[in-house]
Write an enzyme that holds these catalytic residues in place. Structure first.
Site, PDB file in Angstrom:
ATOM      1  N   GLU A  77     -12.616  13.870  13.789  1.00 50.25           N
ATOM      2  CA  GLU A  77     -12.596  15.308  14.055  1.00 50.25           C
ATOM      3  C   GLU A  77     -13.836  15.831  14.782  1.00 50.25           C
ATOM      4  O   GLU A  77     -14.166  17.014  14.673  1.00 50.25           O
ATOM      5  CB  GLU A  77     -12.389  16.072  12.742  1.00 50.25           C
ATOM      6  CG  GLU A  77     -11.030  15.783  12.122  1.00 50.25           C
ATOM      7  CD  GLU A  77     -10.683  16.788  11.038  1.00 50.25           C
ATOM      8  OE1 GLU A  77      -9.931  17.723  11.322  1.00 50.25           O
ATOM      9  OE2 GLU A  77     -11.190  16.630   9.907  1.00 50.25           O
ATOM     10  N   HIS A  96     -17.952  20.926   9.132  1.00 44.31           N
ATOM     11  CA  HIS A  96     -16.532  20.941   8.800  1.00 44.31           C
ATOM     12  C   HIS A  96     -16.375  20.325   7.415  1.00 44.31           C
ATOM     13  O   HIS A  96     -16.959  19.288   7.129  1.00 44.31           O
ATOM     14  CB  HIS A  96     -15.731  20.143   9.828  1.00 44.31           C
ATOM     15  CG  HIS A  96     -14.326  19.898   9.395  1.00 44.31           C
ATOM     16  ND1 HIS A  96     -13.445  20.934   9.157  1.00 44.31           N
ATOM     17  CD2 HIS A  96     -13.652  18.753   9.107  1.00 44.31           C
ATOM     18  CE1 HIS A  96     -12.286  20.419   8.756  1.00 44.31           C
ATOM     19  NE2 HIS A  96     -12.388  19.104   8.718  1.00 44.31           N
ATOM     20  N   HIS A  98     -13.744  20.117   3.526  1.00 41.64           N
ATOM     21  CA  HIS A  98     -12.453  20.282   2.854  1.00 41.64           C
ATOM     22  C   HIS A  98     -12.658  20.898   1.475  1.00 41.64           C
ATOM     23  O   HIS A  98     -11.963  20.537   0.526  1.00 41.64           O
ATOM     24  CB  HIS A  98     -11.746  18.926   2.714  1.00 41.64           C
ATOM     25  CG  HIS A  98     -11.548  18.195   4.007  1.00 41.64           C
ATOM     26  ND1 HIS A  98     -11.374  16.839   4.076  1.00 41.64           N
ATOM     27  CD2 HIS A  98     -11.484  18.649   5.284  1.00 41.64           C
ATOM     28  CE1 HIS A  98     -11.215  16.473   5.348  1.00 41.64           C
ATOM     29  NE2 HIS A  98     -11.288  17.552   6.099  1.00 41.64           N
TER      30      HIS A  98
HETATM   31 MN    MN Z   1     -10.941  17.656   8.180  1.00 48.26          MN
END
Ligand code: MN
Length: 235
Positions: A77, A96, A98
């Site tokens: 990503e 980034h 989660h």
């Molecule tokens: Mn991700």
């Protein structure tokens, strides 16, 4: 230490803090724009943030091609990072993650909004990006520059965006700024979920958010929080 070595050391600390504060687990990543070359950025190879060392940090162009991968596997990503640096010259660090606390706000109609003073830095209301809108059925990962640019557009000039069914992306004016925003984004999501169980919620007023945002870069507490979280993370 040279200035660049010191900057990379700060990026390693950012990785460790995000792991220590449970903003990232096996997955998630933080990058930093090259301090001397705005057309490049630094990001670890594909490794969990808690384990990242200076030697894992690699250099990338803004199209997220690696300058020299030294045979290491790369995060899929990375277009999230390159696309944001390309779209926004002021941004110096991108995260980034989660974070499980934010997921409910990315899949429901209840917007994530600052509920506690330390979280005013997330902005007035956090937008949600849904990869399905422009790309249909995917594996949900932001794996192409087209997807990264679409995410960056949806984020506008804000510091945070939620990603439906996936997580969140945070942009900051420094590694420290991005880390603080990611940590307090998670804190706010947890508190907002708790408060919503009690019924009607009083959020921070828009004027209060503006006052906090105007001073957040020069706030003396930033250095204190960075020192505290670095120590907790063993740095
Ligand atoms: Mn991700």
């Amino acid at each position: 230490m040279t200035a660049l070595t010191e900057a990379i050391d700060t990026l390693v600390t950012g990785n460790r803090i995000l792991a220590r504060e449970n903003v990232v687990d096996a997955f998630g990543h933080i990058s930093m724009r090259h301090p001397d070359d705005p057309s490049r950025y630094f990001l670890a190879c594909s490794r969990s943030p808690e384990l990242v060392e200076a030697d894992d940090i690699l250099e990338f162009a803004l199209d997220s091609k690696c300058i020299d991968d030294r045979g290491k596997t790369l995060y899929i990503e990375r277009p999230i990072h390159g696309s944001l640096y390309q779209a926004r010259p002021e941004i110096m660090s991108v995260i980034h993650n989660h974070s499980t606390a934010v997921i409910p706000f990315g899949v429901s109609k209840t917007p994530l909004r600052p509920i506690v003073h330390v979280a005013a830095r997330i902005g007035h209301e956090v937008p949600v990006w849904d990869i399905y809108d422009n790309f249909g059925d995917t594996d949900i990962l932001v794996s192409t520059n087209d997807q990264g640019q679409d995410l960056a557009r949806a984020m506008g000039n804000g510091p945070v965006i939620l990603m439906r069914g996936h997580g969140a992306t945070v942009a900051g004016l420094s590694v420290q700024d991005a880390v603080m925003t990611a940590v307090y984004l998670q804190v706010n999501a947890q508190l907002q979920m708790d408060a919503l169980r009690l019924g009607e919620v009083t959020y921070l007023h828009p004027g209060e958010v503006d006052i906090r945002l105007a001073r957040s870069q020069k706030f003396v507490g930033n250095d204190r929080a960075w020192e505290y979280m670095s120590r907790r993370a063993g740095r």
